[in-house]
Scaffold this motif. Structure first.
Motif, PDB file in Angstrom:
ATOM      1  N   MET A 161       0.840  -1.194   0.000  1.00 37.74           N
ATOM      2  CA  MET A 161       0.000   0.000   0.000  1.00 37.74           C
ATOM      3  C   MET A 161       0.882   1.254   0.000  1.00 37.74           C
ATOM      4  O   MET A 161       1.802   1.371   0.801  1.00 37.74           O
ATOM      5  CB  MET A 161      -0.877  -0.006   1.252  1.00 37.74           C
ATOM      6  CG  MET A 161      -2.061   0.921   1.177  1.00 37.74           C
ATOM      7  SD  MET A 161      -3.116   0.713   2.616  1.00 37.74           S
ATOM      8  CE  MET A 161      -2.053   1.349   3.906  1.00 37.74           C
ATOM      9  N   TYR A 162       0.601   2.156  -0.929  1.00 42.43           N
ATOM     10  CA  TYR A 162       1.439   3.341  -1.121  1.00 42.43           C
ATOM     11  C   TYR A 162       0.649   4.624  -0.857  1.00 42.43           C
ATOM     12  O   TYR A 162      -0.570   4.655  -1.026  1.00 42.43           O
ATOM     13  CB  TYR A 162       1.953   3.406  -2.564  1.00 42.43           C
ATOM     14  CG  TYR A 162       2.870   2.286  -2.988  1.00 42.43           C
ATOM     15  CD1 TYR A 162       4.252   2.430  -2.899  1.00 42.43           C
ATOM     16  CD2 TYR A 162       2.348   1.103  -3.514  1.00 42.43           C
ATOM     17  CE1 TYR A 162       5.107   1.424  -3.325  1.00 42.43           C
ATOM     18  CE2 TYR A 162       3.199   0.078  -3.931  1.00 42.43           C
ATOM     19  CZ  TYR A 162       4.568   0.255  -3.838  1.00 42.43           C
ATOM     20  OH  TYR A 162       5.416  -0.750  -4.257  1.00 42.43           O
ATOM     21  N   THR A 163       1.370   5.704  -0.542  1.00 44.13           N
ATOM     22  CA  THR A 163       0.745   7.026  -0.469  1.00 44.13           C
ATOM     23  C   THR A 163       0.666   7.613  -1.874  1.00 44.13           C
ATOM     24  O   THR A 163       1.342   7.135  -2.808  1.00 44.13           O
ATOM     25  CB  THR A 163       1.566   7.988   0.412  1.00 44.13           C
ATOM     26  OG1 THR A 163       2.853   8.190  -0.219  1.00 44.13           O
ATOM     27  CG2 THR A 163       1.757   7.427   1.817  1.00 44.13           C
ATOM     28  N   PHE A 164      -0.106   8.698  -2.019  1.00 44.85           N
ATOM     29  CA  PHE A 164      -0.182   9.396  -3.295  1.00 44.85           C
ATOM     30  C   PHE A 164       1.209   9.871  -3.724  1.00 44.85           C
ATOM     31  O   PHE A 164       1.581   9.721  -4.888  1.00 44.85           O
ATOM     32  CB  PHE A 164      -1.143  10.594  -3.201  1.00 44.85           C
ATOM     33  CG  PHE A 164      -1.150  11.445  -4.438  1.00 44.85           C
ATOM     34  CD1 PHE A 164      -1.882  11.056  -5.555  1.00 44.85           C
ATOM     35  CD2 PHE A 164      -0.406  12.615  -4.506  1.00 44.85           C
ATOM     36  CE1 PHE A 164      -1.871  11.831  -6.718  1.00 44.85           C
ATOM     37  CE2 PHE A 164      -0.389  13.389  -5.652  1.00 44.85           C
ATOM     38  CZ  PHE A 164      -1.135  13.000  -6.759  1.00 44.85           C
ATOM     39  N   GLU A 165       1.963  10.428  -2.771  1.00 45.31           N
ATOM     40  CA  GLU A 165       3.297  10.969  -3.093  1.00 45.31           C
ATOM     41  C   GLU A 165       4.225   9.869  -3.625  1.00 45.31           C
ATOM     42  O   GLU A 165       4.960  10.086  -4.600  1.00 45.31           O
ATOM     43  CB  GLU A 165       3.927  11.633  -1.859  1.00 45.31           C
ATOM     44  CG  GLU A 165       3.265  12.920  -1.418  1.00 45.31           C
ATOM     45  CD  GLU A 165       1.944  12.716  -0.690  1.00 45.31           C
ATOM     46  OE1 GLU A 165       1.659  11.566  -0.256  1.00 45.31           O
ATOM     47  OE2 GLU A 165       1.186  13.693  -0.579  1.00 45.31           O
ATOM     48  N   ILE A 174     -16.856   0.347   0.273  1.00 45.70           N
ATOM     49  CA  ILE A 174     -16.002  -0.584  -0.486  1.00 45.70           C
ATOM     50  C   ILE A 174     -15.508  -1.680   0.452  1.00 45.70           C
ATOM     51  O   ILE A 174     -15.039  -1.402   1.564  1.00 45.70           O
ATOM     52  CB  ILE A 174     -14.812   0.162  -1.131  1.00 45.70           C
ATOM     53  CG1 ILE A 174     -15.331   1.133  -2.206  1.00 45.70           C
ATOM     54  CG2 ILE A 174     -13.822  -0.828  -1.755  1.00 45.70           C
ATOM     55  CD1 ILE A 174     -14.262   2.057  -2.772  1.00 45.70           C
ATOM     56  N   ALA A 175     -15.623  -2.911  -0.019  1.00 48.45           N
ATOM     57  CA  ALA A 175     -15.323  -4.078   0.835  1.00 48.45           C
ATOM     58  C   ALA A 175     -13.828  -4.403   0.862  1.00 48.45           C
ATOM     59  O   ALA A 175     -13.377  -5.414   0.327  1.00 48.45           O
ATOM     60  CB  ALA A 175     -16.127  -5.283   0.357  1.00 48.45           C
ATOM     61  N   VAL A 176     -13.051  -3.490   1.462  1.00 45.48           N
ATOM     62  CA  VAL A 176     -11.651  -3.777   1.784  1.00 45.48           C
ATOM     63  C   VAL A 176     -11.387  -3.183   3.172  1.00 45.48           C
ATOM     64  O   VAL A 176     -12.138  -2.329   3.631  1.00 45.48           O
ATOM     65  CB  VAL A 176     -10.641  -3.183   0.749  1.00 45.48           C
ATOM     66  CG1 VAL A 176     -10.851  -3.745  -0.635  1.00 45.48           C
ATOM     67  CG2 VAL A 176     -10.690  -1.663   0.737  1.00 45.48           C
ATOM     68  N   LYS A 214      -7.796   2.250   2.711  1.00 36.51           N
ATOM     69  CA  LYS A 214      -8.480   3.418   2.135  1.00 36.51           C
ATOM     70  C   LYS A 214      -7.840   4.744   2.541  1.00 36.51           C
ATOM     71  O   LYS A 214      -8.182   5.793   1.985  1.00 36.51           O
ATOM     72  CB  LYS A 214      -9.952   3.413   2.555  1.00 36.51           C
ATOM     73  CG  LYS A 214     -10.698   2.149   2.142  1.00 36.51           C
ATOM     74  CD  LYS A 214     -12.088   2.117   2.760  1.00 36.51           C
ATOM     75  CE  LYS A 214     -12.753   0.761   2.537  1.00 36.51           C
ATOM     76  NZ  LYS A 214     -14.062   0.665   3.170  1.00 36.51           N
ATOM     77  N   GLU A 215      -6.932   4.699   3.509  1.00 40.58           N
ATOM     78  CA  GLU A 215      -6.367   5.939   4.063  1.00 40.58           C
ATOM     79  C   GLU A 215      -5.702   6.829   3.004  1.00 40.58           C
ATOM     80  O   GLU A 215      -5.913   8.045   3.008  1.00 40.58           O
ATOM     81  CB  GLU A 215      -5.379   5.619   5.197  1.00 40.58           C
ATOM     82  CG  GLU A 215      -6.036   5.376   6.534  1.00 40.58           C
ATOM     83  CD  GLU A 215      -6.955   6.505   6.989  1.00 40.58           C
ATOM     84  OE1 GLU A 215      -6.529   7.685   6.952  1.00 40.58           O
ATOM     85  OE2 GLU A 215      -8.113   6.220   7.347  1.00 40.58           O
ATOM     86  N   PRO A 216      -4.866   6.282   2.097  1.00 38.87           N
ATOM     87  CA  PRO A 216      -4.244   7.160   1.096  1.00 38.87           C
ATOM     88  C   PRO A 216      -5.273   7.918   0.245  1.00 38.87           C
ATOM     89  O   PRO A 216      -5.067   9.091  -0.069  1.00 38.87           O
ATOM     90  CB  PRO A 216      -3.419   6.192   0.232  1.00 38.87           C
ATOM     91  CG  PRO A 216      -3.115   5.039   1.137  1.00 38.87           C
ATOM     92  CD  PRO A 216      -4.345   4.892   1.989  1.00 38.87           C
TER      93      PRO A 216
END
Length: 321
Positions: free
Chosen positions: A1-5, A299-301, A306-308
């Motif tokens: 999982m990655y950030t937008f940056e 959304i089923a995750v 979902k934080e990013p």
């Protein structure tokens, strides 16, 4: 999982290659010039984030993201021609620098290159990817035509404007996320939820854009405040002001719209404030954001993934420039 940056950095590394043949330079150099003007690359990175929400990044997501960014830049080149805009990101537009005929061809060939990237992906996904890409491209063109039609209309209703913004701006953000979700193996329901999240985010983004043009801090906004007012552009703010104004205010507003006086922006803003347009815009933006976040929550995750997207959404609509 990655950030937008993090994803933005990865995308830029992959995107900053030469997408075009060497010859004829007179056709391809204008596109090289335009792409090096930069930009936030939000739409292609949303595509990668849409994938990353559901699964590890599919190698096919990168060419799809490149196609999205090339399509977006194709629309900007042609929009600048239609708007007769001299500058883009503080630099000469393609038609100003190279001539209108070359700019049209350069935009066309940029779109063709986008399809080259789509054609490179696995046949397992290509039918659904190209169907959504084509539907979105058509809708963006419809939105642009409606925007031009509105310039000739005396009055535009709120629902009409909302539909135009949905087509011109929101659907590309929404589709970018869904294209990534398809590549990440999302279910149909999750695909629709992430699409709706992106669509409502796009509407909130436009409300903020309209608001900043009227009420933003010019030092932070990076351009002169009141550009939409000077150009008599139909915006969320103007449409609501005309609906909320008293008879006298409406008369004054219509007179101002047909004038080019030195104090036009200040006088229009005074009417906007008297009609509490700034408060209404803040409330409308919040409504769209709440709807966007409801779709994201459904959304089923797991919530952590979902934080990013939450952080990016908040940045896009709370920005001051």
């Amino acid at each position: 999982m990655y950030t937008f940056e993090e994803l933005s950095k990865l995308f830029i590394e992959k995107f900053e290659v030469d997408h075009f043949p060497a010859s004829p330079k007179t056709l391809y150099d204008p596109n090289r010039y335009f792409l090096q003007l930069g930009g936030k690359r939000i739409r292609p990175v949303l595509c990668v984030m849409g994938n990353d929400l559901f699964d590890v990044i599919n190698p096919d997501t990168w060419p799809v993201a490149k196609a999205i960014e090339l399509f977006h830049n194709f629309t900007l080149i042609h929009d600048d021609i239609m708007d007769n805009a001299p500058l883009r990101r503080g630099m000469q537009t393609v038609h100003e620098k190279y001539g209108q005929s070359t700019a049209l061809l350069a935009g066309d060939v940029m779109l063709v290159k986008a399809y080259d990237y789509l054609n490179a992906i696995s046949r397992d996904y290509s039918k659904n990817i190209i169907a959504l890409f084509n539907k979105t491209a058509r809708q963006v063109c419809e939105g642009q035509q409606l925007d031009m039609d509105f310039e000739k209309k005396q009055e535009v209703g709120f629902e009409e404007y909302l539909n135009m913004i949905n087509l011109k701006t929101s659907v590309l953000l929404a589709a970018s996320l869904q294209l990534g979700a398809i590549l990440g193996g999302a279910s149909e329901r999750n695909q629709q939820l992430i699409y709706e999240f992106g669509r409502k985010l796009g509407l909130a983004f436009q409300v903020q854009d309209d608001y900043l043009d009227a009420f933003g801090d010019p030092d932070k906004f990076g351009k002169q405040v009141g550009g939409d007012i000077k150009a008599n552009k139909k915006t969320f703010l103007l449409i609501h002001a005309l609906e909320a104004a008293s008879a006298d205010q409406k008369t004054a507003l219509n007179e101002l719209l047909h004038s080019d006086g030195d104090n036009k922006v200040e006088q229009v803003l005074a009417i906007f404030k008297a009609c509490k347009v700034d408060q209404w815009a803040a409330s409308l933006k919040e409504q769209f954001m709440n709807e966007a976040f409801t779709h994201l929550e459904d959304i089923a995750v797991v919530a952590k993934r979902k934080e990013p997207l939450k952080q990016l959404a908040n940045y896009l609509v709370e920005r001051e420039h």
